[in-house]
Design a protein around this motif. Structure first.
Motif, mmCIF file in Angstrom:
data_model
loop_
_atom_site.group_PDB
_atom_site.id
_atom_site.type_symbol
_atom_site.label_atom_id
_atom_site.label_comp_id
_atom_site.label_asym_id
_atom_site.label_seq_id
_atom_site.Cartn_x
_atom_site.Cartn_y
_atom_site.Cartn_z
ATOM 1 N N UNK A 148 11.203 3.063 -3.050
ATOM 2 C CA UNK A 148 10.693 3.165 -4.410
ATOM 3 C C UNK A 148 10.726 4.636 -4.802
ATOM 4 N N UNK A 149 11.224 4.916 -6.001
ATOM 5 C CA UNK A 149 11.270 6.283 -6.512
ATOM 6 C C UNK A 149 10.222 6.434 -7.606
ATOM 7 N N UNK A 150 9.400 7.470 -7.490
ATOM 8 C CA UNK A 150 8.374 7.764 -8.490
ATOM 9 C C UNK A 150 8.719 9.108 -9.108
ATOM 10 N N UNK A 151 8.901 9.133 -10.415
ATOM 11 C CA UNK A 151 9.225 10.372 -11.129
ATOM 12 C C UNK A 151 8.003 10.777 -11.932
ATOM 13 N N UNK A 152 7.525 12.001 -11.695
ATOM 14 C CA UNK A 152 6.350 12.525 -12.388
ATOM 15 C C UNK A 152 6.819 13.554 -13.405
ATOM 16 N N UNK A 153 6.578 13.257 -14.672
ATOM 17 C CA UNK A 153 6.934 14.188 -15.739
ATOM 18 C C UNK A 153 5.665 14.860 -16.240
ATOM 19 N N UNK A 154 5.697 16.148 -16.318
ATOM 20 C CA UNK A 154 4.557 16.916 -16.825
ATOM 21 C C UNK A 154 5.118 18.095 -17.601
ATOM 22 N N UNK A 175 6.122 20.894 -16.776
ATOM 23 C CA UNK A 175 7.194 21.636 -16.119
ATOM 24 C C UNK A 175 8.356 20.735 -15.766
ATOM 25 N N UNK A 176 9.084 21.087 -14.707
ATOM 26 C CA UNK A 176 10.222 20.263 -14.299
ATOM 27 C C UNK A 176 9.753 18.923 -13.732
ATOM 28 N N UNK A 177 10.642 17.933 -13.769
ATOM 29 C CA UNK A 177 10.256 16.636 -13.230
ATOM 30 C C UNK A 177 10.162 16.728 -11.708
ATOM 31 N N UNK A 178 9.234 15.954 -11.137
ATOM 32 C CA UNK A 178 9.020 15.928 -9.700
ATOM 33 C C UNK A 178 9.310 14.512 -9.228
ATOM 34 N N UNK A 215 0.856 -1.185 0.000
ATOM 35 C CA UNK A 215 0.000 0.000 0.000
ATOM 36 C C UNK A 215 0.890 1.232 0.000
ATOM 37 N N UNK A 216 0.542 2.225 -0.812
ATOM 38 C CA UNK A 216 1.282 3.488 -0.866
ATOM 39 C C UNK A 216 0.493 4.556 -0.115
ATOM 40 N N UNK A 217 1.204 5.328 0.735
ATOM 41 C CA UNK A 217 0.577 6.370 1.540
ATOM 42 C C UNK A 217 1.270 7.698 1.269
ATOM 43 N N UNK A 218 0.498 8.677 0.816
ATOM 44 C CA UNK A 218 1.022 10.020 0.574
ATOM 45 C C UNK A 218 1.451 10.221 -0.863
ATOM 46 N N UNK A 219 1.572 11.484 -1.250
ATOM 47 C CA UNK A 219 2.055 11.835 -2.582
ATOM 48 C C UNK A 219 1.142 11.391 -3.711
ATOM 49 N N UNK A 220 1.670 11.355 -4.917
ATOM 50 C CA UNK A 220 0.850 11.036 -6.078
ATOM 51 C C UNK A 220 0.382 9.579 -6.130
ATOM 52 N N UNK A 221 1.023 8.692 -5.400
ATOM 53 C CA UNK A 221 0.620 7.281 -5.399
ATOM 54 C C UNK A 221 -0.294 6.938 -4.228
ATOM 55 N N UNK A 222 -0.740 7.938 -3.492
ATOM 56 C CA UNK A 222 -1.559 7.723 -2.295
ATOM 57 C C UNK A 222 -2.751 6.815 -2.588
#
Length: 71
Positions: free
Chosen positions: A27-33, A35-38, A3-10
């Protein structure tokens, strides 16, 4: 089950087959949109033999110039 808690994978639940081995400690989650990567990092907390919870790691605090000079 993970289970993921918090952030974009909540709230995301991942069922992981035993053949994949133990889950990663981080685990590292990179969100590309547009603007800059998050980048978000999740740290594993094992709960029982077959379950774990990935908690969003708090953002690292950036040292100010004054903090660096004080060291």
């Amino acid at each position: 089950m993970l289970l993921f808690v918090g952030g974009p994978l909540d709230g995301r639940v991942q069922i992981r087959a035993a053949r994949h081995g133990d889950p990663l400690p981080t685990v590292t989650h990179v969100h590309l949109h547009g603007g800059p990567k998050v980048v978000h990092r999740y740290d594993l907390q094992v709960v029982g033999e077959q379950a774990g919870v990935y908690h969003l790691r708090p953002p690292a605090q950036k040292l100010t110039r004054e903090d660096r000079l004080a060291d």
